[in-house]
Design a protein around this motif. Structure first.
Motif, PDB file in Angstrom:
ATOM      1  N   ALA A 316      64.647 -52.816 -38.490  1.00 11.05           N
ATOM      2  CA  ALA A 316      64.256 -52.984 -39.784  1.00 11.05           C
ATOM      3  C   ALA A 316      63.194 -54.007 -39.847  1.00 11.05           C
ATOM      4  N   PHE A 317      63.270 -55.086 -39.102  1.00  8.80           N
ATOM      5  CA  PHE A 317      62.469 -56.150 -39.160  1.00  8.80           C
ATOM      6  C   PHE A 317      60.994 -55.663 -38.453  1.00  8.80           C
ATOM      7  N   ILE A 318      61.225 -54.731 -37.407  1.00  4.79           N
ATOM      8  CA  ILE A 318      59.799 -54.338 -36.982  1.00  4.79           C
ATOM      9  C   ILE A 318      59.105 -53.450 -37.880  1.00  4.79           C
ATOM     10  N   LEU A 319      59.965 -52.259 -38.497  1.00  2.00           N
ATOM     11  CA  LEU A 319      59.259 -51.554 -39.593  1.00  2.00           C
ATOM     12  C   LEU A 319      58.736 -52.338 -40.559  1.00  2.00           C
ATOM     13  N   LEU A 320      59.257 -53.432 -41.160  1.00  3.57           N
ATOM     14  CA  LEU A 320      58.717 -54.283 -42.098  1.00  3.57           C
ATOM     15  C   LEU A 320      57.541 -55.092 -41.666  1.00  3.57           C
ATOM     16  N   GLU A 321      57.115 -55.324 -40.509  1.00  2.00           N
ATOM     17  CA  GLU A 321      56.110 -55.936 -40.056  1.00  2.00           C
ATOM     18  C   GLU A 321      54.745 -55.761 -41.041  1.00  2.00           C
ATOM     19  N   TYR A 328      55.153 -45.536 -44.403  1.00  2.00           N
ATOM     20  CA  TYR A 328      55.368 -44.416 -43.535  1.00  2.00           C
ATOM     21  C   TYR A 328      56.635 -43.870 -43.147  1.00  2.00           C
ATOM     22  N   TYR A 329      57.522 -44.940 -42.602  1.00  2.00           N
ATOM     23  CA  TYR A 329      58.770 -44.399 -42.386  1.00  2.00           C
ATOM     24  C   TYR A 329      59.557 -43.850 -43.401  1.00  2.00           C
ATOM     25  N   LEU A 330      59.640 -44.605 -44.574  1.00  2.00           N
ATOM     26  CA  LEU A 330      60.508 -44.115 -45.647  1.00  2.00           C
ATOM     27  C   LEU A 330      59.800 -42.638 -46.202  1.00  2.00           C
ATOM     28  N   LYS A 331      58.584 -42.397 -45.984  1.00  2.00           N
ATOM     29  CA  LYS A 331      58.003 -40.950 -46.397  1.00  2.00           C
ATOM     30  C   LYS A 331      58.602 -40.060 -45.387  1.00  2.00           C
ATOM     31  N   LEU A 332      58.519 -40.376 -44.087  1.00  2.00           N
ATOM     32  CA  LEU A 332      59.179 -39.374 -43.055  1.00  2.00           C
ATOM     33  C   LEU A 332      60.638 -39.048 -43.209  1.00  2.00           C
ATOM     34  N   VAL A 333      61.403 -40.011 -43.621  1.00  2.00           N
ATOM     35  CA  VAL A 333      62.734 -39.958 -43.827  1.00  2.00           C
ATOM     36  C   VAL A 333      63.179 -39.393 -45.199  1.00  2.00           C
ATOM     37  N   ASP A 334      62.183 -39.129 -46.282  1.00  2.00           N
ATOM     38  CA  ASP A 334      62.476 -39.039 -47.577  1.00  2.00           C
ATOM     39  C   ASP A 334      63.326 -37.733 -47.871  1.00  2.00           C
ATOM     40  N   ALA A 344      63.361 -43.751 -37.151  1.00  2.00           N
ATOM     41  CA  ALA A 344      63.166 -45.367 -36.869  1.00  2.00           C
ATOM     42  C   ALA A 344      62.869 -45.417 -35.434  1.00  2.00           C
ATOM     43  N   ASN A 345      63.824 -44.961 -34.366  1.00  2.00           N
ATOM     44  CA  ASN A 345      63.563 -44.909 -33.040  1.00  2.00           C
ATOM     45  C   ASN A 345      62.117 -44.436 -32.707  1.00  2.00           C
ATOM     46  N   TRP A 346      61.814 -43.423 -33.339  1.00  2.00           N
ATOM     47  CA  TRP A 346      60.706 -42.762 -32.811  1.00  2.00           C
ATOM     48  C   TRP A 346      59.260 -43.459 -33.568  1.00  2.00           C
TER      49      TRP A 346
END
Ligand code: ADP
Ligand code: MG
Length: 474
Positions: A316-321, A328-334, A344-346
């Motif tokens: 989570a902290f890496i994505l929040l950077e 982008y991540y949230l759109k991807l998993v929407d 997230a891994n990807w």
């Protein structure tokens, strides 16, 4: 004797407003010298400043994000001093009546959570820039920066080591960027930090005299300056001398701090309310509007990532950077909860390294979100192995025109279709005891066989296997 370190910060944040704090000159950073210098920036007699509502709104946004009390009636003062890059002979600032009071920022360090209290946040303007090193005979002055709006944040002396300072600065940078009020780049000077340091014997309560280290322009330098300053002060106290209030400068090349002035030389700034500017009044309605339009903060996104997407803290902290990454991540998993973890891994292992290497923003990543989602679904659904997925990924990166569906189809054609019956036989043969018991009705072993098969053939359609297996027990 053991010593405790005490640190308080004064941080200047250069705002990304279109125009300057008190006139309509552009506030941009990189224009040619002295091209953003109207008569107001040049302080011609008779010119009058006017308020920039954007600066006020930015201050309130940051204040709200830091849980400050908003002072709905503050005012500007003049801070008088003479310096060649300060054309008016005073800086417009706030002292007695800052716009934001108290508040705090909570940080997470290697030893846990910690609350850092703020004293206040006030509004002011920047000075120009003196350049001493481009000509052997002359100093040059660029007044483009004169009048650019700043927020100054003053913390309580709550830090106890350099790590806390460094984490705080990162958290503050992130906050300011999510609020989109500054790019907060320390190396470029849009966030500047003065570090106040003192030491006291562990167990004592009274604060001792401090020194202020000026303009530390990276987190790494902040850490080094603190480490050096702490040792210097401890040595003074331990050899029977005292620390005197001094303003210091950090010398990066040598990793040391040296005094630039003594307390006795301190200016008397002769603050008084600026008679040319009206008080800054923020109505309840205006405050409510700003609150309503406050963007999502890092802590809001963190909550979503942990609770809604079930990610681990570290990921989570890496994505929040960066806000663009988490968006982008949230759109991807929407609407595709099955993708939460894999996506997230990807993003972390494949997309972020790629865009860093190619100096792209995440929105410029060449494979579309739609294609990524198609690929990841094929992997999770067992149609492709992770390795096959990665091969397709590499092909798509080389030629982003190729359709993901076509790439997946051709990959599936290139491997012989797995004959499920054959595979089941094979696993039965290599586990004869279990196979016998299973055939005789020990249904509990279904999980064991599914696991074995999945381990050997990760890409297999496990549902099909399960159906066939279920019919081969009595
Ligand atoms: P001044 O008004 O003289 O500039 P302030 O009380 O405003 O002093 O403090 C300025 C900064 O110094 C603040 O960030 C504060 O947390 C920090 N500070 C104050 N006292 C100490 C101390 N004894 N050791 C370390 N930092 C301190
Ligand atoms: Mg001060």
């Amino acid at each position: 004797m053991k010593w405790e370190t005490i640190i308080g910060l004064e941080i200047h944040i250069q705002l990304n407003t279109l125009t300057k704090a008190f006139c309509s000159d552009e506030a941009k950073f990189s224009n040619d010298p002295n091209t953003q210098t109207s008569i107001i920036s040049l302080a011609h007699p008779g010119t009058l400043p006017k308020l920039n509502t954007q600066q006020i709104e930015s201050a309130v946004r940051l204040g709200l994000a830091m849980d400050c009390e908003i002072n709905q009636s503050s005012y500007f003062e003049r801070k008088q001093y003479f310096y060649p890059d300060l054309p008016k002979g005073y800086q417009i600032s706030q002292q007695a009546s800052p716009i934001c009071l108290r508040g705090h920022l909570d940080i997470l360090t290697s030893t846990g959570n910690k609350k850092i209290r703020l004293h206040h946040i006030h509004m002011e303007e920047d000075a120009g820039k003196s350049v001493h090193d481009t000509d052997p005979y002359w100093s040059k002055i660029d007044l483009n920066r004169a009048g650019v709006p700043l927020l100054e944040m003053v913390t309580e002396p709550d830090f106890r080591n350099a790590e806390e300072v460094s984490v705080f600065l990162s958290e503050l940078q992130r906050m300011v960027r999510y609020l989109d009020i500054s790019d907060a780049n320390m190396e470029e000077g849009s966030m500047r930090c003065d570090v106040n340091v003192s030491v006291r014997p562990e167990g004592t309560q009274e604060l001792r005299e401090r020194c202020e280290v000026k303009n530390v322009n990276s987190k790494r330098f902040a850490r080094k300056a603190i480490e050096f300053e702490v040792q210097r002060q401890i040595q003074l106290w331990e050899s029977g001398q005292t620390v005197r209030r001094q303003t210091m400068q950090f010398i990066p090349e040598e990793g040391i701090t040296t005094p630039i002035r003594q307390k006795e030389d301190a200016h008397d700034y002769r603050y008084f309310p600026d008679p040319d500017l009206p008080p800054v009044l923020i109505t309840a309605q205006r405050l409510a509007d700003i609150k309503t339009n406050q963007p999502l903060l890092p802590s809001d996104y963190l909550d979503r990532l942990l609770k809604e997407k079930n990610l681990q803290n570290q990921d989570a902290f890496i994505l929040l950077e960066e806000k663009s990454t988490v968006e982008y991540y949230l759109k991807l998993v929407d609407d595709q909860p099955a993708l939460n973890k894999t996506a997230a891994n990807w993003v972390i292992q494949s997309i972020l390294p790629y865009i860093q290497e190619h100096h792209l923003s995440i929105d410029q990543f060449p494979i579309s979100g739609q294609s990524i989602s198609t690929l990841l679904n094929s992997i999770i659904g067992g149609k492709l192995t992770v390795q096959q997925g990665q091969e397709i990924w590499s092909q798509a990166l080389v030629n982003s025109q190729l359709s993901m569906e076509d790439l997946i189809k051709s990959k599936l054609l290139s491997v012989p279709t797995l004959n499920v019956n054959h595979i089941i036989e094979e696993v039965f043969t290599s586990n004869p005891e279990e196979a016998k018991e299973f055939r005789n009705g020990k249904k509990k072993l279904l999980g064991f066989f599914l696991g074995e098969i999945k381990r050997k053939y990760p890409g297999i359609n496990i549902k099909e296997v399960q159906e066939i297996l279920s019919t081969s027990t009595n």
